[in-house]
Scaffold this active site. Structure first.
Site, PDB file in Angstrom:
ATOM      1  CB  CYS A 145      -1.203  -0.158   1.103  1.00  0.00           C
ATOM      2  SG  CYS A 145      -2.234   1.762   0.884  1.00  0.00           S
ATOM      3  CG  ASP A 164      -6.809  -0.930  -5.131  1.00  0.00           C
ATOM      4  OD1 ASP A 164      -7.678  -0.253  -4.476  1.00  0.00           O
ATOM      5  OD2 ASP A 164      -5.461  -1.335  -4.583  1.00  0.00           O
ATOM      6  CG  HIS A 211      -5.690  -1.622  -1.013  1.00  0.00           C
ATOM      7  ND1 HIS A 211      -5.038  -0.828  -1.653  1.00  0.00           N
ATOM      8  CD2 HIS A 211      -5.721  -1.660  -0.157  1.00  0.00           C
ATOM      9  CE1 HIS A 211      -3.903  -0.563  -1.423  1.00  0.00           C
ATOM     10  NE2 HIS A 211      -4.409  -0.389   0.269  1.00  0.00           N
TER      11      HIS A 211
END
Length: 275
Positions: free
Chosen positions: A156, A213, A244
């Site tokens: 991330c 995502d 995600h």
């Protein structure tokens, strides 16, 4: 820049023994890697303005280990990131995850995601890249790391940094970026994003992204693909059904199949490129 003190280090290092407050409750699917046969725990890394805490894991015997920088999510260097370090150590790496937000705030203690975002938004890329340089130097000097076998991976927020650090440090042999943001507004704190450095990137980076995502549109993934220098060996793989944070086994977003495939690809990528 906030001056780091020994007390700052001690309080943070003491607290960094579990999951961040903001990631509760923890999924029953969480993976736990023991430290048998490893040297693992919190350390102090000297940086330009003091010290920052980091979690490192390495085999208890041997030397000249390949190095992996493990770059945190916005939730900090909590138990999941520490476990990833231990997974690398079990594979023979000297792995380390520095706490890169500590000057701006201790995100491990925050339970509100909006508060965490405010802290992270204050972190300059320049500071992060400098801290990672210092971390590499520490691993070489103090954790039996091999300077010629340096890899980086991040998740991330750390996925974005993986791309940027690969462009910053040509000594990196390979990187693996997990669902890191690729585009964004240029500011004094974030003057470049992965798409901006793509054409000049020399280090091979493997990007692992989720087709579902909602925070990283597929058009930005394709934009990155097109921006990459054709002579560079970087690749981007999209798992169509993954959201995600599909590698984060402590969260509902975890997808075991895609996470396992991604981890296998990471190992192969590092081996292919000499990490």
């Amino acid at each position: 820049m906030k001056k780091l003190t020994r007390r700052t280090f001690i309080t943070t290092a003491t607290f960094a023994t579990g999951f961040a407050l903001a990631v509760q409750p923890i999924s029953a699917k969480v993976i736990t890697t023991d430290s048998k046969g490893l040297i693992a725990g919190m350390v102090k890394v000297p940086v330009k303005d003091g010290e920052i805490p980091a979690y490192r894991a390495m085999p208890s015997t041997g030397e000249n280990f390949p190095i992996v920088l493990v770059i945190q999510e916005i939730f900090g260097v909590h138990e999941h990131i520490q476990d990833v370090c231990r997974r690398f150590a079990k594979l023979g790496y000297s792995a380390i995850a520095p706490q890169l937000f500590i000057r701006q705030g201790d995100v491990l203690r925050l339970s509100n995601i909006d508060e965490i975002r405010k802290v992270v938004a204050k972190v300059p890329d320049e500071q992060v890249l400098s801290d990672l340089d210092a971390t590499v130097n520490w691993v070489i000097k103090s954790a039996k790391g091999n300077a010629n076998r340096l890899g980086i991976t991040g998740f991330c927020w750390g996925g974005r940094i993986t791309w940027l650090y690969a462009a910053h440090n040509p000594k990196v042999k390979a990187g693996v970026a997990w669902y890191g943001r690729l585009v964004g507004d240029k500011t004094n704190l974030t003057p470049n994003h992965p798409v901006d450095i793509a054409s000049n990137l020399k280090v091979p980076v493997l990007g692992l992204y989720g087709g579902k995502d909602t925070g990283i549109p597929l058009e930005t993934v394709e934009q990155m693909r097109q921006a990459l220098n054709k002579n560079n060996k970087s690749e981007i793989i999209v798992y169509p059904n993954a959201p995600h944070a599909f590698f984060a086994d402590y969260r509902p977003s975890y997808r075991q199949k895609e996470a396992k495939l991604g981890w296998q690809r990471l190992q192969a990528w590092f081996k292919q490129h000499g990490v």
